[in-house]
Structures are given as C-alpha cells and as structure tokens.
Design a protein around this motif. Structure first.
Motif: not given
Length: 630
Positions: A220-221, A232-233, A238-239, A293-296
């Motif tokens: 998403p980001e 970020t890393f 996600w990919g 959804y939140d990368l953290r």
C-alpha cells in the motif's frame, strides 16, 4: 591473439598481507577498481531483446573485453532503462557507484558487470541467466511449484534480500519473473537496485507504478510513498509474500484487475491477496503478517528466513502438502493488539529503561504497572514469551514481566511516539511518528512528504500531541491553504471529521459521518497532523457549539432533530386545540324563555330591552306563520 566466448566470471575481493616492515604487516583487501564498472558502450553489442519490464527493456548482448594476450566476449544481459533527463542521469550514475560496491559479495544476488550509456539511455549490465522461476512455472502443469521447492527457493531469495537490506538497499520489485535460476537450479535475485536508483528521480512519464514496482506486487505505501509511506524494509515483505503465494498457486495476485482497480483494492479498501490452505502454521502465520496494512506490523526478511528454515524440515518429515484451496485473510480491526512481528523488533538488554506498553489506539489514560523502570535481568523460554526482571522505583523486589508488555525508552522516547521537529522544514510535515530509536540516540521517523524514513538524532525532536483512531479533528483556524483537500460546512467554516486510520508517517485518514455522501466518492480525506486540532464536547464552548459537534457524529442527526421538532410542535398543537375545544363545550349557556309580548325570534322583549340575539328559525325566514304551519 586468440578470441573466445567465455561465461562472465564475477570478480571477488581477496585479502593479502602487505610486507613493508618485518615487524608491521598490514592486511589489505583487494577488489576491482570502481572505475571498471563504467563500461564503454562501444564494447557492448546488443543482439536481441529478451524481455520488457516496468523500468525498461532487457537485451541479450555481448560484452567485449580485451587484454594484451587475448580477447574475451561475455554473454550478458543488459537492462536498458527508460529515458531520463541529463541532470537526472548523472544522479543515477552516481548512485550506481554506491550500489555496485555494496552488492559485491552479497549471496544469491545477480552479479553486476557495470553500467553504461547507450543512445541516451542508462544500461545496467549483469550476468546472463538462462531462465527464471517464472519461466519454470510456465512449463509446469497448473503453473505452480511444490511447497518444498517454494521453500527452498524462498530461503535462497530471503538470504539475498536480507543481505541487501543489511547494506540499506531496498528491492521494491520482487516477483517470480525476476527470480533467476543459475546452472545449479538455485534462485538468484535478478532485479536489484533499479527502483533504488530511480527513487526520488522524476521520469519522463509520471506513472508512479512504473517507478516503484509492479502494481500486482506493490505494498500500500508504494503507491504514494510521500503520502502513505514511508517505504521501509517491510515493504519488500509484502512483495515477497505476493511472490510466494503466486509460486504456490500459479495465480498472479489481483489477476485480471487494472492498475486503478488494484489501487482501489489495496490502498483504499485495504484488501489482501488470497493465500492457499493446508500450509504449515508457521508459514501461514508469517504470510498473514506479510500482508498487514501497517508496515510496522509486518515481519522483517530475517524473520521470514528463520521461519522458512525451521519449516523446511517439518515439511520433509511430515510429507508433502497437497490439495490447496483458497481462503481470504481475515480482516484485522484497528483495535486489535500488536502483532508478534511488531513486538519482536524491540530487543531489550540489561540496563534498558522501559515502561508499560499502552494498548494501540487507546486515548484513555491507563494504569501503568511500570511507568518507568530498568531491566536488571533477562529470562527467556523458547516455549513461551520471554520474561524480564524490571526494577521499579519504590518497589523493593524486581518485577517479573513478559517482554510483550514493555517497550524500550531511550532519551525519553519510545517507538510509536508522536514527535515534532524542533526546526521545521517546509519540504515535509514537522509532525511524525517515531519508528525506532537506538541506544546512541539515532532515530528513524516517518514524516508526510518524505518517501523513506527520516534519519537523525533524538536531540532534534520533541514530544508532540498524540492522535488516536476515533477522535474528531478539524483544521486549525490559522490554516488557510491545507496540504490536503478538506471539506467545509455550509457556512464556510472547516468541517469536523473522525479519524478512521493513522498511517505510519502520521498521515490521518479522516471520514466525515456528518456529511451525507452517495457511494464511496469523497468518503474519506487525508490530513496533516500539524494542521489539525482535536474536537470534543469539552472543547466546544456553549450549547450551540456542542450541538454542532453532535451533528458531526452522523448526517442523520440534523434531520432527526428537525423531525423531532416538527413532531413535538404538532403534538403540542393537537393537545392545545383539544383543550380549547373542551373549554368551549363546557361553557354555561343562557336559556331562551318565551313570555308574553316577546317575539318568537327572541330579538326584542316585551319591555323593549335588548336580549341576546338568536338565529331566526327557518319558518321565519320563509315567511310562514305558525298557524299556516299547522
């Protein structure tokens, strides 16, 4: 002079001891000179195009290298990028110098020969591989791989990605077609550094998906990193998860969807790709984490590598996994707790300052067991969460607490705190969210307007007002031109909205339940936390302002109040009318007494005095006498 075609051989660094003084030997690392990676375009001969990607075309070429004794012709792959402006081309070439040196010696990463410029286009020259995992899948029945093969390839790729992350390099374009296979059937990361090189450089075409990855595999980001970032890393997680699922199922993520539809599904609706059933629980769990959804809340590549290695043996012992179905990843509410991947990023040591971890999105003050304490002992158990011993001021014996209930505090700050730059920068928002703080005071912060994490020192930051999901906010009165579009009320003042989601860079996604909208059009807006203020009944002066804030909760409040007012007015009018009618019926009336000398119509009495007037009878009106009537 002999001429021959030889396979490209990577030049690896080696160590030797430099003998200058018998008592002082110096160890020197020798490697290829950086200038050697700038390749003369005259020594490259393009043969034919073998592929086309979002960043340009891939050509099969011959690289001619000559020495005094012989000539060598290496068969190489050349990635010819899209055209760039001259000033931007210099930036890419300079960034490649750093990328080239960082990639040397990284395991399971495609070997780079160098870079060149042909016909005004930058060309990245790398070793040529015969095929990729995507090619292998196309030849198999069903287009999918077995779980043991996927795990083996996944481990090799995760090692390469983790190696690049250790060198501060993001991949951002992970997909099976970019996972190359060498002569030993080992997976090699092929598409390295291209998004990294083009990051922050405008292209002749302003197509964002072309610049930051392939839409079907983008987090998403990645779609709007300066707004919905930072990158970020965990973006690569996600990919990697999308690629892993495709290798297992043979189905492209978001297959058949246009770029606009993928954006709507991933970014706005926060939907996740489907994962197959029947996977080992650790693998299923980490795939669920990859699609947070939140990368953290996503795992790092080192976490993925550890889980894959531990699951590989279990797969071979228990047998193969067949009969994959498909199911949808359950949605995670904004009020759910932290993921284990989020908690695992906070490594505690003896001597660290800690405090109790507050529940996410909790704006109410909590009773903290440990407002401030010091770690005096570590206790780890592989079968359950680790525990630590914390010394708290005023308590004699140390407290034994789970690691997941504590967060590390350094220089008065902890990951997740809202911070404000002491010296504001007009290029980006001064308010953001702290992602990490090291023991030496170095910090990483997400700001709106910065595509990656901002790096600096804790001395440059100060605490800022915190925002939480569910709060109502509106633009400050001194904000005349906001960063993002914001609706107004009928009178022209700024409308108040409810925070629906908070992005990792502090950007607020705000919905306006007080506005009636049809469909999804303009159902949510973005807000800079530096430009808004919290609205509540306590901050609204007077009854009228409090009522206006009540209308912000739902668009039906005003129609309901109007309907209630009309109903009340009708009810009052009905009861008032009945009361008046009842009083008229109960009023005393005079009796008409007929006496001698009075007219029958009762208008005049015999003594000539005026009496109450009564309507004449029908007979009098028609002129009929009483005798005739008989």
């Amino acid at each position: 002079m002999a001429s021959k075609v030889v396979p490209a051989q990577p030049v690896t660094p080696f160590e030797f001891e430099l003998y200058e003084d018998p008592d002082h030997l110096r160890t020197v690392i020798a490697s290829s000179n950086q200038s050697t990676h700038r390749i003369d375009p005259a020594k490259l001969k393009l043969r034919h195009r073998i592929g086309r990607g979002p960043f340009g075309d891939v050509w099969l070429a011959t690289h001619h290298q000559s020495t005094e004794d012989y000539d060598e012709y290496h068969e190489v792959a050349v990635k010819m990028l899209q055209p760039l402006k001259e000033e931007h081309m210099r930036l890419v070439l300079d960034k490649f110098d750093g990328l080239f040196s960082k990639c040397q010696g990284v395991e399971n990463v495609c070997f780079l020969h160098g870079i060149s410029v042909m016909n005004g286009k930058i060309c990245i020259v790398m070793k040529f591989y015969e095929g990729s995992i995507g090619d292998k899948m196309a030849l198999l029945k069903g287009g999918k791989l077995t779980l043991p093969d996927v795990l083996r390839y996944g481990i090799e790729l995760a090692q390469g990605i983790a190696g690049l992350h250790a060198k501060e390099i993001l991949v951002l374009n992970l997909k099976p077609c970019s996972f190359l296979l060498n002569e030993n059937d080992q997976a090699v990361l092929g598409d390295i550094g291209i998004p990294y090189l083009l990051f922050g450089i405008p292209l002749t075409s302003s197509d964002m998906p072309r610049r930051l990855g392939t839409p079907n595999y983008m987090a998403p980001e990645q779609w709007q990193p300066e707004i919905r970032g930072p990158i970020t890393f965990e973006t690569d997680s996600w990919g990697f998860g999308c690629s892993f699922v495709e290798m297992l199922t043979g189905v492209l993520p978001w297959c058949g969807k246009s770029i606009e539809e993928i954006y709507d599904l991933v970014v706005r609706k926060q939907e996740k790709p489907h994962i197959p059933e029947g996977l080992p629980p650790p693998i299923e769990n980490i795939l669920l984490g990859c699609f947070e959804y939140d990368l953290r809340s996503r795992p790092l590549m080192t976490d993925i590598l550890r889980v894959f290695k531990s699951s590989q043996n279990a797969v071979f012992v228990d047998g193969g996994w067949t009969g994959f179905g498909s199911r949808t990843i359950p949605e995670k509410s904004s009020g759910a707790g932290y993921t284990e991947w989020f908690l695992s990023k906070d490594h505690l040591q003896v001597g660290d300052m800690v405090r109790s971890r507050r529940p996410p999105n909790s704006c109410k003050p909590e009773n903290m067991d440990v407002p401030e304490g010091t770690v005096v002992g570590l206790e780890h158990n592989p079968d359950r969460d680790g525990f630590v011993l914390v010394s708290v001021h005023g308590i004699h014996d140390p407290l034994r607490l789970p690691v997941s209930t504590l967060e590390k505090v350094s220089f008065g700050l902890a990951a997740g705190d809202w911070v404000h730059l002491k010296e504001e920068n007009n290029k980006h928002s001064p308010v953001g969210i702290l992602h990490s703080i090291n023991r030496d005071g170095s910090v990483a912060v997400g700001f709106i307007g910065v595509e990656t994490l901002w790096k600096g020192k804790s001395s440059e930051l100060q605490m800022a007002e915190s925002y939480f999901v569910g709060q109502f906010v509106r633009l400050k009165t001194n904000v005349l031109s906001p960063r993002f579009e914001w609706p107004r009320k009928t009178g022209g003042s700024w409308a108040s909205g409810k925070i629906w989601w908070i992005l990792p860079n502090g950007c607020l996604i705000v919905k306006f339940p007080g506005r009636f909208t049809i469909g999804q059009e303009n159902s949510s807006f973005l807000a800079d936390p530096d430009e808004v203020e919290v609205v509540s009944f306590n901050t609204c002066p007077g009854v009228f302002k409090k009522y206006q804030h009540l209308e912000d909760f739902h668009w039906a409040v005003r129609p309901l109040v109007i309907a209630l007012g009309i109903f009340t007015a009708m009810k009052v009018g009905f009861f008032t009318g009945k009361k008046i009618q009842r009083s008229r019926v109960n009023r005393p009336q005079g009796n008409a007494v007929q006496s001698k000398g009075q007219y029958m119509d009762g208008q005049t009495s015999g003594d000539g005095s005026n009496q109450a007037w009564f309507p004449p009878s029908v007979k009098n009106i028609l002129g009929v006498s009483p005798a005739a009537a008989r």
